[in-house]
Each structure stands twice: as structure tokens, then as C-alpha cells.
Design an enzyme around this catalytic site. Structure first.
Site, PDB file in Angstrom:
ATOM      1  N   LYS A 131      53.951 -21.181   2.866  1.00 14.53           N
ATOM      2  CA  LYS A 131      55.308 -20.959   2.354  1.00 14.53           C
ATOM      3  C   LYS A 131      55.703 -22.051   1.366  1.00 14.53           C
ATOM      4  O   LYS A 131      56.223 -21.776   0.287  1.00 14.53           O
ATOM      5  CB  LYS A 131      56.297 -20.928   3.528  1.00 14.53           C
ATOM      6  N   ASN A 132      55.467 -23.302   1.748  1.00 14.38           N
ATOM      7  CA  ASN A 132      55.942 -24.413   0.918  1.00 14.38           C
ATOM      8  C   ASN A 132      55.148 -24.583  -0.373  1.00 14.38           C
ATOM      9  O   ASN A 132      55.559 -25.330  -1.261  1.00 14.38           O
ATOM     10  CB  ASN A 132      55.923 -25.725   1.709  1.00 14.38           C
ATOM     11  N   CYS A 186      72.341 -29.163   5.583  1.00 12.94           N
ATOM     12  CA  CYS A 186      71.241 -28.459   6.212  1.00 12.94           C
ATOM     13  C   CYS A 186      71.087 -29.031   7.600  1.00 12.94           C
ATOM     14  O   CYS A 186      71.387 -30.191   7.832  1.00 12.94           O
ATOM     15  CB  CYS A 186      69.998 -28.670   5.366  1.00 12.94           C
ATOM     16  N   ARG A 230      69.986 -34.355   3.281  1.00  8.81           N
ATOM     17  CA  ARG A 230      69.097 -33.803   2.253  1.00  8.81           C
ATOM     18  C   ARG A 230      69.733 -33.652   0.869  1.00  8.81           C
ATOM     19  O   ARG A 230      69.881 -32.528   0.355  1.00  8.81           O
ATOM     20  CB  ARG A 230      68.515 -32.470   2.697  1.00  8.81           C
ATOM     21  N   ASP A 276      56.960 -31.634   9.432  1.00  9.14           N
ATOM     22  CA  ASP A 276      57.081 -30.226   9.820  1.00  9.14           C
ATOM     23  C   ASP A 276      56.259 -29.883  11.065  1.00  9.14           C
ATOM     24  O   ASP A 276      56.315 -28.745  11.543  1.00  9.14           O
ATOM     25  CB  ASP A 276      56.671 -29.313   8.652  1.00  9.14           C
ATOM     26  N   ARG A 317      61.864 -17.050   8.676  1.00  9.32           N
ATOM     27  CA  ARG A 317      61.821 -17.724   7.376  1.00  9.32           C
ATOM     28  C   ARG A 317      60.434 -18.314   7.122  1.00  9.32           C
ATOM     29  O   ARG A 317      60.046 -18.476   5.975  1.00  9.32           O
ATOM     30  CB  ARG A 317      62.853 -18.867   7.334  1.00  9.32           C
TER      31      ARG A 317
HETATM   32  C1  UD1 Z   1      59.745 -30.250   1.576  1.00 11.69           C
HETATM   33  C2  UD1 Z   1      59.360 -29.098   2.460  1.00 11.69           C
HETATM   34  C3  UD1 Z   1      59.820 -29.351   3.893  1.00 11.69           C
HETATM   35  C4  UD1 Z   1      59.269 -30.685   4.390  1.00 11.69           C
HETATM   36  C5  UD1 Z   1      59.608 -31.802   3.410  1.00 11.69           C
HETATM   37  C6  UD1 Z   1      58.956 -33.136   3.775  1.00 11.69           C
HETATM   38  C7  UD1 Z   1      59.431 -27.222   0.929  1.00 11.69           C
HETATM   39  C8  UD1 Z   1      60.083 -25.968   0.519  1.00 11.69           C
HETATM   40  N1  UD1 Z   1      59.996 -27.895   1.939  1.00 11.69           N
HETATM   41  O1  UD1 Z   1      61.176 -30.331   1.577  1.00 11.69           O
HETATM   42  O2  UD1 Z   1      59.341 -28.290   4.726  1.00 11.69           O
HETATM   43  O3  UD1 Z   1      59.824 -30.984   5.651  1.00 11.69           O
HETATM   44  O4  UD1 Z   1      59.175 -31.457   2.077  1.00 11.69           O
HETATM   45  O5  UD1 Z   1      57.571 -32.997   3.830  1.00 11.69           O
HETATM   46  O6  UD1 Z   1      58.401 -27.604   0.397  1.00 11.69           O
HETATM   47  N2  UD1 Z   1      65.727 -36.795  -0.476  1.00 11.69           N
HETATM   48  C9  UD1 Z   1      66.765 -37.463  -1.088  1.00 11.69           C
HETATM   49  N3  UD1 Z   1      67.095 -37.125  -2.367  1.00 11.69           N
HETATM   50  C10 UD1 Z   1      66.436 -36.150  -3.061  1.00 11.69           C
HETATM   51  C11 UD1 Z   1      65.367 -35.475  -2.440  1.00 11.69           C
HETATM   52  C12 UD1 Z   1      65.039 -35.822  -1.142  1.00 11.69           C
HETATM   53  O7  UD1 Z   1      67.391 -38.346  -0.486  1.00 11.69           O
HETATM   54  O8  UD1 Z   1      66.779 -35.888  -4.218  1.00 11.69           O
HETATM   55  C13 UD1 Z   1      65.338 -37.162   0.909  1.00 11.69           C
HETATM   56  C14 UD1 Z   1      65.485 -36.019   1.899  1.00 11.69           C
HETATM   57  O9  UD1 Z   1      66.787 -35.961   2.419  1.00 11.69           O
HETATM   58  C15 UD1 Z   1      64.468 -36.404   2.961  1.00 11.69           C
HETATM   59  C16 UD1 Z   1      63.350 -37.055   2.136  1.00 11.69           C
HETATM   60  O10 UD1 Z   1      63.943 -37.420   0.902  1.00 11.69           O
HETATM   61  O11 UD1 Z   1      65.017 -37.344   3.835  1.00 11.69           O
HETATM   62  C17 UD1 Z   1      62.150 -36.165   1.839  1.00 11.69           C
HETATM   63  O12 UD1 Z   1      62.597 -34.943   1.333  1.00 11.69           O
HETATM   64  P1  UD1 Z   1      61.713 -34.022   0.357  1.00 11.69           P
HETATM   65  O13 UD1 Z   1      60.311 -34.509   0.373  1.00 11.69           O
HETATM   66  O14 UD1 Z   1      62.415 -33.920  -0.932  1.00 11.69           O
HETATM   67  O15 UD1 Z   1      61.783 -32.645   1.123  1.00 11.69           O
HETATM   68  P2  UD1 Z   1      61.935 -31.203   0.486  1.00 11.69           P
HETATM   69  O16 UD1 Z   1      61.211 -31.125  -0.808  1.00 11.69           O
HETATM   70  O17 UD1 Z   1      63.358 -30.780   0.536  1.00 11.69           O
END
Ligand code: UD1
Length: 429
Positions: free
Chosen positions: A22-23, A125, A130, A316, A408
Site C-alpha cells: 500500500k505505502n 490523525c 503528524r 508499522d 484501508r
Molecule cells: C509513512 C507511512 C506510514 C509509516 C510512516 C513511518 C505511507 C503512506 N505511510 O507515513 O505507514 O508509519 O511513513 O514509517 O507511506 N513529520 C513531521 N513533519 C513532516 C512530516 C513528518 O513532523 O512534514 C513527522 C511525523 O509526524 C512523524 C515522523 O515525522 O512523527 C515520520 O513521519 P513520516 O515518515 O513523514 O510518515 P508518513 O510519510 O506520513
């Protein structure tokens, strides 16, 4: 709302085919916005999140066709042909974005291709705050003017389009790396992404972009260098297997004392998980088609574990590992370093008899001889599946409410588990 009922105590035995990730699929679908030509994606999982993103892309003008079997013969999940001949709208509305945070992945491609985008903020979320600040700061460094107004991100590229830049992420973000890599593929000149995410899903996206004509170096490392192109072309790409689904079913086999073969997996992407499970006394052996997971009658050993960006143990799989540890002999310390609020499964597991104490970002799990079935509530995707694992091993009946979270991210979950002997059924509302 549908529920899932499980009568625990059956050892899983059989074969479970692993679906496409999915990701990986979500950013790959968003990449279709970068080209006027057709992107054919094979091995897409059949999931609610995929349909949500397809609806959003259709809103932007992407023509989407289901297209038979995967290229290369054989049936590997669904194939979608996505063609963004013309972008008809650069607005991603709240109603679609709020359903799934990954919708924000349309932002980079839209600004890069059309010079403008208006994307609803994904909002809060269940697993923490996030924010998307890294996505927005990165776009600003590529020259975009970014405003947040009335719940919408409004981003505008300068005259002549986005310009390459050196972006240093203060911490690893999968989504920000993907969004900015896509934007940089159509920017002028060179972009360097430092401290980039190395997750296999990021590398899969890079491979697909390269197939579309992008020039990207440093795949699989924390420094990605992208030479921007004026346009990108057509490509055919198969989505990688889902390493989180693989880990989830490996733990299902282990927790029930079963013996299951997982087929179509990529062993190189799951090393941290395999290592931890072996430490816990689970036998994991490669087979010709994938992986065999077996426990036999030996008790699971308690091991400590900390989530980290790839190649570390994935966040995850944290909830699933916690269930495994909740019936282990001995104690286990589980530390979550990626998300600040990812222990929502703990109170539900407590209702099933698990002995878990949370102190800040760590949970002390003291193994109990057995869990007991209960009525529990799913709160997010991975927390929900951890309750399924708990139900599989618990004495008596477990009923899980709000299973739309499972839909999902897990394709045909009940079917795959039932085929291995689990007593599991969906109760339609
Ligand atoms: C993706 C995955 C999710 C997984 C996560 C971490 C998808 C669709 N989802 O989520 O299943 O759990 O990676 O491996 O691929 N953060 C910030 N600012 C930002 C972006 C992120 O503070 O602009 C923080 C987030 O709150 C979190 C951390 O960084 O604490 C990591 O998040 P991120 O790697 O961005 O996760 P996603 O891409 O949302």
C-alpha cells in the site's frame, strides 16, 4: 459498521500470498500526475486507500483504467493505467484528503507540473500530530510560495517553474522525501535531498520515476540527487510486495504456534523484523517462493525492540510485535521513536489480559500465559490488526469493532487467515 469475530486458539497452517505494498502504491499513483503519458502500475493491492487516492486523482483529471493482469504474465494484483493527459483541477478537496493523509502526496507533483496547487491540510490523525511542515519547507526551498489559508495549503511555483535546491531534512520523513523527489523530477536543475528516507517504498518510487525518464542517483541511500527534466514519459512498473503485511502474517503464524509459508515476499526488505523474530525464538527460513515461519510448541522469548527509520524495525509493525511479546515468556521493552501517540492498542490489549505499562515512549510488556477474548475497538490501521493477532491466540471469542481501518490496509484479511485454519468471520452491519 462491520465487525470481525474471531474464536482464538487455532494454529495457522498453510500458505498466505503477500499483496503489493500500500505505502509504495500510493506515491506511485501520485507520480502519474507528473506525466501526460500513461503510467501502468501492476501488483496494486485491492484496498480502500487505493480507491480513495484513485478518486482524488480522477478529480485532478487523471484517466484511470483497470487493466487486466500484470505485465510479464501471471496475475500479480491489479493493474491500473493512469493517464494525466491534462490536469483539470489543481485543488485537492478536504472531503477526500481527510480520509487519508497520504493524499498530500499530490502536492509536489501538481506544483511541479502546473505551477500551482491547493491541497487541503490532512489534519490530525489518531497516531499523533503528524504535521506536513517538512513537505512545505522543501517546496519553499524549490522556490514555491506556500501559504496555509482556511485549512488549505496553497503553493505557487515561481515564473519558469520550480528550481533545484539542496534540501537537508532535520529528521527522516518518508512522505516529505517522496513529495519532494517527485517535485524535483520536474524542477530546473539539480536537487539534493540529504537525510532522505531510505524506506523500500521510497526506492520503489525512485525506480518508477527513472522508468518515466527522471534522473535520480543515490537510490537506497540517505542522499538522493535528482536532475530535473522538462517532461516525463510513459512507464510500466510493478509495486513491491508489502513488507508490513509480510511481518503481520509472520507474527500471526508465530503467535498461534503455526507453520505458514508467505509467498511473493522480498526478503531483503524485512531484515530487522526477521532478526527480532528469530531472537524471540521463531524459526524463519527462506523458501523458493518466499518465507516459512514456524514456532512449534516452544514459548516465545521476550526481546526488547525500538522502532526506527528503515533499515531499523518499522513503526508499522510495533503494535503487532507488542502482541507477540504480550504472550512471551519474560519481559520486553518496546520503544516507539517515530510517532508520539502510537500505543492506543495498549488499553484494548489490557482488556484481553495483557500486562503492559507505558512510560512515555516506551512500553514494558510482561508476558502472560494466555490472553482472553473480549469486545475491542480498532483505533488505527496497525492497532486494529494487532487486535486481530491477539484474537487469534486468545481463549474464547474476540469481536473487533470499527474494522474499516483494516480495510484501508489489509487485502482480504479474513480470507487469507481463514485459508490457514483461523476461525474468523466478518459480521456485516
Ligand atoms: C509513512 C507511512 C506510514 C509509516 C510512516 C513511518 C505511507 C503512506 N505511510 O507515513 O505507514 O508509519 O511513513 O514509517 O507511506 N513529520 C513531521 N513533519 C513532516 C512530516 C513528518 O513532523 O512534514 C513527522 C511525523 O509526524 C512523524 C515522523 O515525522 O512523527 C515520520 O513521519 P513520516 O515518515 O513523514 O510518515 P508518513 O510519510 O506520513
Amino acid at each position: 459498521m462491520d465487525k470481525i469475530r474471531i474464536r482464538g486458539g487455532k494454529r495457522l497452517k498453510g500458505v498466505i500470498p503477500i499483496s503489493g505494498a500500500k505505502n509504495a502504491a500510493l506515491p506511485l499513483m501520485a507520480a502519474s500526475l507528473l506525466s501526460a503519458q500513461t503510467l501502468r502500475l501492476g501488483n496494486l493491492p485491492h484496498l480502500a486507500d487505493i480507491s480513495t487516492l484513485a478518486r482524488l486523482l480522477a478529480e485532478h483529471g487523471v484517466e484511470i483504467f483497470m487493466d487486466g493482469d500484470a505485465p510479464g504474465g501471471g496475475h500479480f494484483g491489479r493493474v491500473l493505467a493512469l493517464t494525466a493527459r491534462k490536469i483539470t483541477s489543481t485543488t485537492a478537496p478536504y472531503d477526500l484528503v481527510r480520509r487519508m493523509r497520504a493524499s498530500v502526496l499530490v502536492l509536489g507533483p501538481l506544483v511541479a507540473r502546473e505551477g500551482i496547487a491547493r491541497v487541503s491540510l490532512p489534519g490530525g490523525c489518531a497516531i499523533g500530530n503528524r504535521p506536513v511542515d517538512l513537505h512545505l519547507k522543501g517546496l519553499q526551498q524549490l522556490g514555491a510560495v506556500v501559504d496555509v489559508q482556511s485549512g488549505y495549503i496553497e503553493a505557487k511555483a515561481p515564473k519558469g517553474g520550480l528550481r533545484g535546491a539542496h534540501i537537508v531534512f532535520p529528521f527522516v520523513s518518508v512522505g516529505a522525501t517522496e513529495n519532494l523527489m517527485m517535485a524535483a523530477a520536474l524542477a530546473k536543475g539539480e536537487t539534493v535531498l540529504s537525510n532522505a528516507a531510505r524506506e523500500p517504498e521510497v526506492t520503489d518510487l525512485a525506480r518508477c520515476l527513472i522508468a518515466m525518464g527522471a534522473r535520480i542517483d543515490g537510490l537506497g541511500t540517505d542522499t538522493l540527487t535528482i536532475q530535473g527534466s522538462d517532461t516525463l514519459g510513459a512507464a510500466i512498473h510493478n509495486v513491491i510486495p508489502d513488507r508490513i503485511e509480510t511481518g503481520t502474517y509472520a507474527m500471526a503464524a508465530a503467535i498461534t504456534g503455526g507453520d505458514v509459508e508467505l509467498t511473493g515476499v522480498d526478503l531483503s526488505n524485512i531484515e530487522a523484523m526477521v532478526e527480532k523474530m528469530r531472537e524471540a525464538g521463531i524459526k524463519i527460513t527462506p523458501t523458493e517462493r518466499g518465507l516459512r515461519v514456524a514456532r512449534g510448541r516452544a514459548r516465545i522469548k521476550g526481546v526488547d525492540m525500538m522502532t526506527e527509520p528503515y533499515p531499523g524495525f518499522p513503526t508499522d509493525l510495533q503494535a503487532q510485535m507488542m502482541v507477540l511479546m504480550s504472550v512471551a515468556g519474560g519481559a520486553s521493552m518496546i520503544t516507539e521513536t517515530i510517532f508520539e501517540n502510537r500505543f492506543m492498542h495498549v488499553p484494548e490489549l489490557g482488556r484481553m489480559g495483557a500486562n503492559i505499562n507505558v512510560h512515555g515512549a516506551s512500553a514494558m510488556v510482561r508476558g502472560v500465559p494466555a490472553l482472553t477474548g473480549a469486545e475491542v475497538m480498532a483505533t488505527d490501521l496497525r492497532a486494529s490488526v494487532s487486535l486481530v493477532l491477539a484474537g487469534l491466540v486468545a481463549k474464547g471469542e474476540t469481536v473487533i469493532n470499527r474494522v474499516y481501518h483494516l480495510d484501508r490496509g489489509y487485502e482480504r484479511l479474513e480470507e487469507k487467515l481463514a485459508a490457514c485454519g483461523a476461525d474468523i468471520e466478518r459480521i456485516k452491519d
